[in-house]
Design a protein around this motif. Sequence first.
Motif, short mmCIF file in Angstrom:
data_model
loop_
_atom_site.label_atom_id
_atom_site.label_comp_id
_atom_site.label_asym_id
_atom_site.label_seq_id
_atom_site.Cartn_x
_atom_site.Cartn_y
_atom_site.Cartn_z
N TRP A 1 0.84 -1.20 0.00
CA TRP A 1 0.00 0.00 0.00
C TRP A 1 0.87 1.24 0.00
O TRP A 1 1.86 1.30 0.71
CB TRP A 1 -0.91 0.02 1.23
CG TRP A 1 -1.94 -1.05 1.19
CD1 TRP A 1 -1.83 -2.30 1.74
CD2 TRP A 1 -3.20 -1.00 0.53
NE1 TRP A 1 -2.96 -3.02 1.47
CE2 TRP A 1 -3.82 -2.25 0.74
CE3 TRP A 1 -3.87 -0.03 -0.20
CZ2 TRP A 1 -5.09 -2.54 0.22
CZ3 TRP A 1 -5.13 -0.32 -0.70
CH2 TRP A 1 -5.72 -1.57 -0.49
N GLY B 1 -1.87 -1.14 -3.77
CA GLY B 1 -3.01 -0.24 -3.73
C GLY B 1 -2.59 1.11 -3.17
O GLY B 1 -1.46 1.30 -2.76
N PHE C 1 -7.98 2.51 -2.50
CA PHE C 1 -8.09 2.10 -3.90
C PHE C 1 -7.25 0.84 -4.03
O PHE C 1 -6.03 0.92 -4.10
CB PHE C 1 -7.56 3.20 -4.82
CG PHE C 1 -8.39 4.45 -4.80
CD1 PHE C 1 -9.35 4.67 -5.78
CD2 PHE C 1 -8.23 5.40 -3.80
CE1 PHE C 1 -10.13 5.83 -5.76
CE2 PHE C 1 -8.99 6.56 -3.79
CZ PHE C 1 -9.95 6.77 -4.77
N PRO C 2 -7.89 -0.33 -4.03
CA PRO C 2 -7.12 -1.58 -4.10
C PRO C 2 -6.37 -1.72 -5.42
O PRO C 2 -6.68 -1.01 -6.38
CB PRO C 2 -8.19 -2.66 -3.94
CG PRO C 2 -9.48 -2.01 -4.25
CD PRO C 2 -9.32 -0.55 -4.03
N PRO C 3 -5.44 -2.66 -5.44
CA PRO C 3 -4.70 -2.87 -6.69
C PRO C 3 -5.65 -3.24 -7.83
O PRO C 3 -6.67 -3.90 -7.60
CB PRO C 3 -3.78 -4.05 -6.38
CG PRO C 3 -3.72 -4.12 -4.90
CD PRO C 3 -5.00 -3.55 -4.38
#
Length: 111
Positions: free
Chosen positions: A43, A90, A103-105
């Motif tokens: 992250w 992310g 915002f995830p990968p």
Amino acid sequence: MDAFRQGFGQPAQLTDALRSALLLIPLTDSDRMLTSTFGGLNWVCAFTSEQEYARYVLAREEQGGTCRFHTVFGWRLLDVLVPTVPGPTGVVIDVAGATPMAFPPAVDEVA
């Protein structure tokens, strides 16, 4: 972000807002983008203001040293910097604030 949390937001518009936002990205002692690992994913923490970044620094109890950051537009973070991190990565916005947003990968589609 508030509308999205309430179920009225549109993900594409939220991503567009991220891409156009000016963000502060913490740096390591060797001037690299700071990343963290949580839940098996990398992250990047990004902040919308110096106040939000200061809240993060205080939460991590890092008052003793300098807290350097780089300012970038969200599009540069997503298109240029995040791809340099090995593995799925992310972005979390204002992680120590009252309303953080993750915002995830991105997941590549499988044909």
